[in-house]
Each structure stands twice: as structure tokens, then as C-alpha cells.
Scaffold this active site. Structure first.
Site, PDB file in Angstrom:
ATOM      1  N   GLU A 169       0.797  -1.225   0.000  1.00 45.28           N
ATOM      2  CA  GLU A 169       0.000   0.000   0.000  1.00 45.28           C
ATOM      3  C   GLU A 169       0.836   1.285   0.000  1.00 45.28           C
ATOM      4  O   GLU A 169       0.838   2.047   0.981  1.00 45.28           O
ATOM      5  CB  GLU A 169      -0.965  -0.001   1.186  1.00 45.28           C
ATOM      6  CG  GLU A 169      -1.900  -1.205   1.203  1.00 45.28           C
ATOM      7  CD  GLU A 169      -2.901  -1.179   2.364  1.00 45.28           C
ATOM      8  OE1 GLU A 169      -2.774  -0.346   3.276  1.00 45.28           O
ATOM      9  OE2 GLU A 169      -3.829  -2.013   2.348  1.00 45.28           O
ATOM     10  N   GLU A 349      -5.554  -8.577   0.552  1.00 44.69           N
ATOM     11  CA  GLU A 349      -6.209  -8.272   1.830  1.00 44.69           C
ATOM     12  C   GLU A 349      -7.668  -7.972   1.579  1.00 44.69           C
ATOM     13  O   GLU A 349      -8.016  -7.231   0.644  1.00 44.69           O
ATOM     14  CB  GLU A 349      -5.617  -7.016   2.496  1.00 44.69           C
ATOM     15  CG  GLU A 349      -4.286  -7.201   3.127  1.00 44.69           C
ATOM     16  CD  GLU A 349      -3.778  -5.915   3.788  1.00 44.69           C
ATOM     17  OE1 GLU A 349      -4.609  -5.072   4.220  1.00 44.69           O
ATOM     18  OE2 GLU A 349      -2.553  -5.758   3.852  1.00 44.69           O
TER      19      GLU A 349
HETATM   20  O1  IFM Z   1      -4.449  -3.292   9.135  1.00 44.09           O
HETATM   21  C1  IFM Z   1      -4.348  -2.761   7.843  1.00 44.09           C
HETATM   22  C2  IFM Z   1      -3.178  -3.356   7.103  1.00 44.09           C
HETATM   23  O2  IFM Z   1      -1.988  -3.166   7.799  1.00 44.09           O
HETATM   24  C3  IFM Z   1      -3.033  -2.713   5.744  1.00 44.09           C
HETATM   25  N1  IFM Z   1      -4.279  -2.723   5.019  1.00 44.09           N
HETATM   26  C4  IFM Z   1      -5.468  -2.308   5.706  1.00 44.09           C
HETATM   27  C5  IFM Z   1      -5.600  -3.021   7.036  1.00 44.09           C
HETATM   28  C6  IFM Z   1      -6.879  -2.569   7.767  1.00 44.09           C
HETATM   29  O3  IFM Z   1      -6.850  -1.194   8.001  1.00 44.09           O
END
Ligand code: IFM
Length: 444
Positions: A169, A349
């Protein structure tokens, strides 16, 4: 709609769960680990909702073997984890820390012993503090430090991991870390954020080339947090605002990687905040990707005037205040497929924070379970419409340190009791296991 079945997914599809080092490991200065910018940031008064930090977290550094047993018991194929850069190279340059590498060797070998594919992330935000003292990601020198670190990780672990992701990210590191400053390192400058994003892309491309040049055969890519961006209304002002948001939030991150150029409209809008780009940078950034990781949580609705009130959507809202909008994942994947030549996509994710209901040692989290099931269905829908998606990872295996929200927001499918460090499978974990193990055996 027919019931969701794992048998609708191709045989090679990878199912997993994900975590990151700072959020679960704890052991903040054990065995020679150096400090990271998140260790430092947590000490700033008022920046973490519950004034907590990552010093103990889920004690995964000590409990890793039991945690891997949990992962294996879920029936997943893969485990996505990250390396804490300052654990293996305390100052971010110079000497490597053998004890730190020994931990990740144990972890990776532990995955292989349990039949789990290791999906490794090099940078999930915990930059060594010593590099921040020299300007961090704003300083172009950090690019070469990252390449050296990546090559060392690939040299030691590259023969055993299935995939290596450079950055998790970049938008969060750039914008939340350097523009709004609500994440480490807490800087508030748009120009800084833009330069940081450029250095992240550059370090990604150069690291991929260098790791490949030294013979590493793991699949290599990057993970972006992306959202479809909808205008709040048909009004031209809202439509224009949505186009601008899409430029800064999606095209700025996708196009250097996949097209080797920044979107011209965004560059123009940035004016004096545009990044310093040296000759050759864009070609270095646009290296072939073996995969693109997509982290999806919600859509974004943009209006030119007052911010859009998400209560008007009538949709469920998570504990983070995020709208539940699974069809946005289908929309996003179709849009990426339409506009770009894509490598295989992994949903690296997806998940949600909801409060758990704990009754007689059982952890009920029907909202999380439904959230996950609906997003898996949304992924399948995109695949049916022609998008190649090769895997899906739930965020997260464990409740953990949710950055500026501290420990109050729980994303785990496994509950962590922070007083005792006991782990309990939530209903969502039982559902996921049941879903995964209902796989039809070949020939049946
Ligand atoms: O916890 C985070 C993760 O570290 C990165 N992506 C989003 C998740 C939820 O906010």
C-alpha cells in the site's frame, strides 16, 4: 444467487490469511532489532487512539509456531506475512542481524513444514528509524538501501518463498504518512508525499530487477490498496471531483507500474508538488510484474461540496466507519481489467473490523463472516466476467495493532485476548475453514 462454493474456483486458486510484522510480532527490541518509525510514532502523545504501541502486540515473535498451527488448521494454502526491516537490518543499511534473520528462517521453514506457501512482503510500513533520520522515503538514498535489503532477503529466503511483494500500500505510506500525517512518520506535506510515492515505485522496480538478476525465482510484485471511486451524484462538479480523486488515488499508483508513466492530468494538477524524476526512472519502475496484489475494503464516494454522508447509502458500516460494498470489488476488478494489461491479480487483503460477541468461549462475528463471504462472491463474479484472479487472502489471521486505532478495532478471524494472549477461532474462522475444506476432491 446460487450458494457460494469453493468448487466454483479454479484448482490453482490460492487461499490464504494475512498479517504484518509490526501489527503482531511485538518483541520490539529483542535479539538486536532496531527501532522503526512506528515504534517512534507510537510515543507521540495523542496519535494512537488507545495510546498503545507494538511492543507486545500478539507476541507472535514468541508464539509463531502455535500461530502457524492455527493457520494450517484453517485449511488455507498460503500465509502472507511481512519482514520487519529493522529486525534484520537494525539501521536500514550496513550490518545485517543474524538473530533477526534466524526468526524469519524459522517462520518460513515452519510454513513449509506445515504445507503452507510463504507470501513474503518486504515493506509493510516499519521503516528503520535510522533511515528516517536521514529523510526516510523522501530521500532518494533510501531507494538503494531498500534494494540492498531486498536482495539480502531474497538471497536468504528467495528459494523457499512462493512470492515476494516489495511494498504494501504505497498510498498509505505516501498520503497517510506524509500528507495527512496521521500515520508514521507523521509528516504533513503534499510535495513530500508525492516524492515518497515516486521513491517507493522506483525502489520497487529496482529491487525486482536486482532480485531477479541474482537468480531469485519467487514470483514478484507489489500490493496496492485500491477502490472504485464513484461520484456522489450525476452533477458535473461531483463527476469532476470523482475523476480527480480517481487520478490521485488509483491512476497515480497503477500507471507508473503498468504503463511506465504518471497520468498527465494529475502531474499538471500537482504543479510545483510534482516529483523529481531522473532520466531512466520510469523505465526502472515499469518492470514486468508476476502479480499485482489488490487490497480491497470499501469504495470511495466523492462529492465536490460537503463530504458524502455514507449513512445515506443504507449499507452496513464496519467498526472503522467503512461502508460494506462488496460489488465495489467486482467493479474495481472489471475496471482494472478494462483499462490495463494486467498480470495475475491476488486479493492480498480483504476483511473487516466488527465487535465480537463472546459467549461461553465462543466468538460470534456474523457480520465479519458475511463480509468475507460476500467479497469472495464478488471476486468470483469478476472472474466469471473475465478477470484473472489467482488468490484471496483474509485480513487478518489475528486481531492485532490497527495502527492509529490501536487494539480497539479487531480485524482477526482469530480473537486475541490481550491479557492472556489466548487465541480463539471466531465463527468467521470456522466458516472459512468449512468453506475451504468443502473442496471437491479431483474425480468426485
Ligand atoms: O491493518 C491494515 C493493514 O496493515 C493494511 N491494510 C489495511 C488493514 C486494515 O486497516
Amino acid at each position: 444467487m446460487s450458494p457460494l462454493s469453493i468448487n466454483d474456483f479454479p484448482e490453482h486458486f490460492t487461499w490464504g490469511v494475512a498479517t504484518s510484522a509490526f501489527q503482531i510480532e511485538g518483541a520490539a527490541d529483542a535479539d538486536g532489532k532496531g527501532p522503526s518509525i512506528w515504534d517512534d510514532f507510537c510515543r507521540v502523545p495523542g496519535v494512537i487512539a488507545d495510546a498503545s504501541d507494538g511492543r507486545q502486540a500478539c507476541e507472535h515473535y514468541q508464539r509463531w509456531a502455535d500461530d502457524l498451527d492455527l493457520v494450517a488448521d484453517l485449511g488455507v494454502d498460503a500465509y502472507r506475512f511481512s519482514i520487519s526491516w529493522p529486525r534484520v537490518q537494525p539501521l536500514g543499511s550496513g550490518a545485517f542481524n543474524e538473530a533477526g534473520f534466524a526468526f524469519y528462517e524459522r517462520l518460513v521453514d515452519g510454513m513449509l513444514a506445515r504445507g503452507l506457501k510463504p507470501f513474503l512482503t518486504l515493506n509493510h510500513w516499519d521503516l528503520p528509524s535510522a533511515l528516517q533520520a536521514r529523510g526516510g522515503w523522501e530521500n532518494r538514498d533510501t531507494v538503494q538501501c531498500f534494494v540492498d535489503y531486498a536482495c539480502e532477503v531474497a538471497r536468504r529466503l528467495g528459494d523457499r518463498v512462493t512470492s515476494i511483494c516489495t511494498h504494501n500500500e504505497p498510498w498509505v505510506i505516501a498520503v497517510l504518512g506524509h500528507e495527512s500525517g496521521i500515520f508514521a512518520p507523521g509528516i504533513k506535506s503534499r510535495a513530500a508525499a508525492i516524492q515518497v510515492a515516486h521513491h517507493l515505485f522506483l525502489s520497487h522496480g529496482l529491487a525486482l530487477s536486482a532480485m531477479r538478476a541474482q537468480g531469485c525465482k519467487a514470483d514478484m510484485g507489489i500490493v496496492l490498496n485500491l477502490a472504485p471511486i464513484n461520484a456522489a451524484t450525476d452533477a458535473e462538479a461531483d463527476q469532476a471531483a470523482a475523476r480527480r480523486a480517481d487520478g490521485g488515488g488509483l491512476r497515480w499508483y497503477v500507471e507508473p507500474l503498468l504503463k511506465g508513466e504518471y497520468p498527465a492530468d494529475v502531474l499538471q494538477e500537482l504543479g510545483a508538488d510534482a516529483p523529481r524524476i531522473l532520466p531512466g526512472d520510469m523505465a526502472s519502475i515499469q518492470v514486468p510484474l508476476d502479480f499485482l496484489g489488490v487490497n480491497y475494503y470499501m469504495r470511495s464516494v466523492v462529492s465536490a461540496g460537503e463530504p458524502w454522508d455514507l449513512k445515506t447509502s443504507g449499507n452496513e458500516i464496519t467498526d472503522m466507519g467503512w461502508e460494506v460494498y462488496p460489488q465495489g470489488l467486482t467493479e474495481l476488478l472489471l475496471r482494472l481489467h478494462r483499462d490495463y494489461t494486467l498480470p495475475p491479480i491476488f486479493i492480498t487483503e480483504n476483511g473487516a473490523a466488527f465487535p465480537d460477541e463472546v459467549i461461553n468461549q465462543q466468538v460470534h462475528d456474523s457480520q465479519r463472516q458475511r463480509y468475507i463471504a460476500r467479497h469472495i462472491a464478488a471476486t468470483l463474479e469478476a472472474m466469471r466476467q473475465g478477470v484473472r484472479v489467482d488468490g484471496y487472502f483474509v485480513w487478518s489471521l489475528l486481531d492485532n495493532f490497527e495502527w492509529s486505532s490501536g487494539y480497539a478495532k479487531r480485524f482477526g478471524i482469530v480473537r486475541v485476548d490481550y491479557d492472556t494472549q489466548a487465541r480463539s477461532l471466531k465463527d468467521s474462522a470456522l466458516w472459512y475453514r468449512n468453506f475451504l475444506t468443502s473442496k471437491r476432491k479431483p474425480g468426485n
